[in-house]
Design an enzyme around this catalytic site. Structure first.
Site, PDB file in Angstrom:
ATOM      1  N   SER A  12       0.840  -1.198   0.000  1.00  0.00           N
ATOM      2  CA  SER A  12       0.000   0.000   0.000  1.00  0.00           C
ATOM      3  C   SER A  12       0.875   1.247   0.000  1.00  0.00           C
ATOM      4  O   SER A  12       1.649   1.490   0.932  1.00  0.00           O
ATOM      5  CB  SER A  12      -0.897   0.014   1.237  1.00  0.00           C
ATOM      6  OG  SER A  12      -1.478   1.296   1.346  1.00  0.00           O
ATOM      7  N   HIS A  36      -1.178  -1.326  -4.263  1.00  0.00           N
ATOM      8  CA  HIS A  36      -2.471  -0.942  -3.706  1.00  0.00           C
ATOM      9  C   HIS A  36      -2.473   0.578  -3.534  1.00  0.00           C
ATOM     10  O   HIS A  36      -1.582   1.139  -2.884  1.00  0.00           O
ATOM     11  CB  HIS A  36      -2.646  -1.641  -2.356  1.00  0.00           C
ATOM     12  CG  HIS A  36      -3.962  -1.425  -1.691  1.00  0.00           C
ATOM     13  ND1 HIS A  36      -5.093  -2.143  -2.014  1.00  0.00           N
ATOM     14  CD2 HIS A  36      -4.327  -0.583  -0.700  1.00  0.00           C
ATOM     15  CE1 HIS A  36      -6.096  -1.759  -1.242  1.00  0.00           C
ATOM     16  NE2 HIS A  36      -5.665  -0.795  -0.441  1.00  0.00           N
ATOM     17  N   ASP A  38      -4.599   3.755  -2.199  1.00  0.00           N
ATOM     18  CA  ASP A  38      -5.710   4.120  -1.319  1.00  0.00           C
ATOM     19  C   ASP A  38      -6.226   5.512  -1.653  1.00  0.00           C
ATOM     20  O   ASP A  38      -5.517   6.497  -1.493  1.00  0.00           O
ATOM     21  CB  ASP A  38      -5.243   4.090   0.144  1.00  0.00           C
ATOM     22  CG  ASP A  38      -5.120   2.667   0.662  1.00  0.00           C
ATOM     23  OD1 ASP A  38      -6.116   1.923   0.562  1.00  0.00           O
ATOM     24  OD2 ASP A  38      -4.038   2.304   1.144  1.00  0.00           O
ATOM     25  N   MET A  40      -8.923   8.300  -0.696  1.00  0.00           N
ATOM     26  CA  MET A  40      -9.819   8.700   0.403  1.00  0.00           C
ATOM     27  C   MET A  40     -10.405  10.070   0.090  1.00  0.00           C
ATOM     28  O   MET A  40      -9.684  10.968  -0.363  1.00  0.00           O
ATOM     29  CB  MET A  40      -9.033   8.769   1.712  1.00  0.00           C
ATOM     30  CG  MET A  40      -8.348   7.457   2.067  1.00  0.00           C
ATOM     31  SD  MET A  40      -7.607   7.532   3.701  1.00  0.00           S
ATOM     32  CE  MET A  40      -6.737   5.952   3.744  1.00  0.00           C
ATOM     33  N   HIS A  69      -8.234   1.238  -4.273  1.00  0.00           N
ATOM     34  CA  HIS A  69      -9.216   1.069  -3.191  1.00  0.00           C
ATOM     35  C   HIS A  69      -9.900   2.408  -2.971  1.00  0.00           C
ATOM     36  O   HIS A  69      -9.298   3.331  -2.415  1.00  0.00           O
ATOM     37  CB  HIS A  69      -8.456   0.585  -1.946  1.00  0.00           C
ATOM     38  CG  HIS A  69      -9.297   0.424  -0.728  1.00  0.00           C
ATOM     39  ND1 HIS A  69      -8.758   0.252   0.532  1.00  0.00           N
ATOM     40  CD2 HIS A  69     -10.648   0.389  -0.560  1.00  0.00           C
ATOM     41  CE1 HIS A  69      -9.732   0.136   1.413  1.00  0.00           C
ATOM     42  NE2 HIS A  69     -10.885   0.218   0.783  1.00  0.00           N
ATOM     43  N   MET A  71     -12.128   4.615  -1.138  1.00  0.00           N
ATOM     44  CA  MET A  71     -12.864   4.890   0.100  1.00  0.00           C
ATOM     45  C   MET A  71     -13.600   6.202  -0.139  1.00  0.00           C
ATOM     46  O   MET A  71     -13.173   7.271   0.310  1.00  0.00           O
ATOM     47  CB  MET A  71     -11.875   4.961   1.269  1.00  0.00           C
ATOM     48  CG  MET A  71     -11.336   3.591   1.656  1.00  0.00           C
ATOM     49  SD  MET A  71      -9.776   3.649   2.552  1.00  0.00           S
ATOM     50  CE  MET A  71      -8.623   3.673   1.186  1.00  0.00           C
ATOM     51  N   MET A 139     -11.959  -5.647   5.064  1.00  0.00           N
ATOM     52  CA  MET A 139     -11.098  -4.732   5.836  1.00  0.00           C
ATOM     53  C   MET A 139     -10.833  -5.321   7.216  1.00  0.00           C
ATOM     54  O   MET A 139     -11.760  -5.751   7.903  1.00  0.00           O
ATOM     55  CB  MET A 139     -11.775  -3.364   5.991  1.00  0.00           C
ATOM     56  CG  MET A 139     -11.919  -2.555   4.710  1.00  0.00           C
ATOM     57  SD  MET A 139     -10.360  -2.202   3.858  1.00  0.00           S
ATOM     58  CE  MET A 139      -9.436  -1.285   5.097  1.00  0.00           C
ATOM     59  N   ASP A 177      -6.924  -6.148   4.250  1.00  0.00           N
ATOM     60  CA  ASP A 177      -6.269  -4.841   4.248  1.00  0.00           C
ATOM     61  C   ASP A 177      -6.361  -4.216   5.632  1.00  0.00           C
ATOM     62  O   ASP A 177      -7.462  -3.995   6.144  1.00  0.00           O
ATOM     63  CB  ASP A 177      -6.979  -3.956   3.205  1.00  0.00           C
ATOM     64  CG  ASP A 177      -6.366  -2.578   3.053  1.00  0.00           C
ATOM     65  OD1 ASP A 177      -5.302  -2.321   3.638  1.00  0.00           O
ATOM     66  OD2 ASP A 177      -6.970  -1.761   2.323  1.00  0.00           O
TER      67      ASP A 177
HETATM   68  C1  DX5 Z   1      -6.521   1.851   5.393  1.00  0.00           C
HETATM   69  C2  DX5 Z   1      -6.024   1.527   3.998  1.00  0.00           C
HETATM   70  C3  DX5 Z   1      -4.959   0.520   3.977  1.00  0.00           C
HETATM   71  C4  DX5 Z   1      -3.693   0.934   4.678  1.00  0.00           C
HETATM   72  C5  DX5 Z   1      -3.027  -0.259   5.260  1.00  0.00           C
HETATM   73  O1  DX5 Z   1      -7.551   2.735   5.313  1.00  0.00           O
HETATM   74  O2  DX5 Z   1      -7.100   1.050   3.209  1.00  0.00           O
HETATM   75  O3  DX5 Z   1      -4.670   0.098   2.644  1.00  0.00           O
HETATM   76  O4  DX5 Z   1      -2.776   1.575   3.853  1.00  0.00           O
HETATM   77  O5  DX5 Z   1      -1.925   0.160   5.981  1.00  0.00           O
HETATM   78  P1  DX5 Z   1      -1.219  -0.765   7.075  1.00  0.00           P
HETATM   79  O6  DX5 Z   1      -0.696  -1.970   6.354  1.00  0.00           O
HETATM   80  O7  DX5 Z   1      -0.152   0.109   7.603  1.00  0.00           O
HETATM   81  O8  DX5 Z   1      -2.281  -1.125   8.081  1.00  0.00           O
HETATM   82 ZN    ZN Z   2      -6.596   0.042   1.258  1.00  0.00          ZN
END
Ligand code: DX5
Ligand code: ZN
Length: 227
Positions: A12, A36, A38, A40, A69, A71, A139, A177
């Protein structure tokens, strides 16, 4: 999209240096062909990260499978932008609703179809869509931030998803994740996960590619031991 039951580590980028994302992608490229990303929106989760322009810039430096991903409260409005930017698959949260239409749009755009469930969302909510998706993301933390502690309460849901997917013979990858490290990668692999997102565990390691290899070895060991 992914060989049935194939093990993948998806580093990630949330845990990488956002000023040097291309370099971070390069640091893990020898060990895995997944990344990956993320996304947001400051609404579905209380944090903001990156969007299609950053995905497009990164695409110039990486041929990896971009596991995006989202969010976001309104992922449907942005699917085409992510596809144009070079996303390989896009994962939307089941909690936002309107999933049937969003899946149709992803199919039209030729995107891999992922569906995510928060830790407190029962598997039954995602279950009706299993025939129409490539990837089920369970998750193991509440999304929004990296570096949180893994939630073992999610393990029975992983096992339930694995059982139903196997019973129906579906080619759906089960991804986890949040808080994945050398210990929790084994627990989730034994429960039935096959794709493992890891942020801190990879990018806080001095040699991120090595962290990826260690995580994959642990996952494979746990899968063999639980077979
Ligand atoms: C959380 C993200 C994850 C995050 C995981 O909201 O969706 O992908 O980056 O990070 P670690 O591996 O540090 O928990
Ligand atoms: Zn993620």
């Amino acid at each position: 999209m992914l060989g049935f039951n194939e093990v993948k580590i998806a580093p990630s980028l949330l845990a990488a240096d956002f000023g040097n994302l291309a370099e971070a992608a390069g640091e893990v490229a020898v060990a895995t062909d997944w990344l990956h990303i993320d996304v947001m929106d400051g609404h579905f989760v209380p944090n903001l990260t990156v969007g299609p322009p950053v995905v497009a810039s990164l695409r110039k430096h990486s041929g990896a499978f971009f596991d995006c991903h989202l969010m976001m409260t309104n992922p449907g409005d942005h699917l085409e932008s992510f596809q144009r930017a070079g996303a390989s698959s896009v994962t939307v949260h089941v909690e936002v609703g309107g999933i049937g239409e969003v899946i149709e749009e992803m199919n039209r755009l030729g995107l891999g179809v992922g569906l995510a469930c928060n830790p407190d969302t029962p598997f039954a909510v995602a279950e009706p869509f299993l025939e129409r998706i490539d990837l089920l993301l369970l998750m193991t933390v509440f999304p929004g931030f990296g570096g949180q502690a893994f939630m073992p309460q999610v393990l029975p849901k992983i096992a339930e998803a694995r059982r139903v997917i196997d019973e129906r013979g579906l080619p759906v990858a089960v991804e986890v994740d949040g808080g994945i490290d050398l210990r929790t990668v084994s627990d989730t692999a034994a429960a039935g996960a096959r794709v493992f997102v890891a942020g801190s565990a990879v990018f806080s390691h001095e040699q991120p590619w090595k962290a990826v290899e260690e995580l994959r070895d642990r996952a494979i060991e746990a899968i063999k031991a639980s077979a």
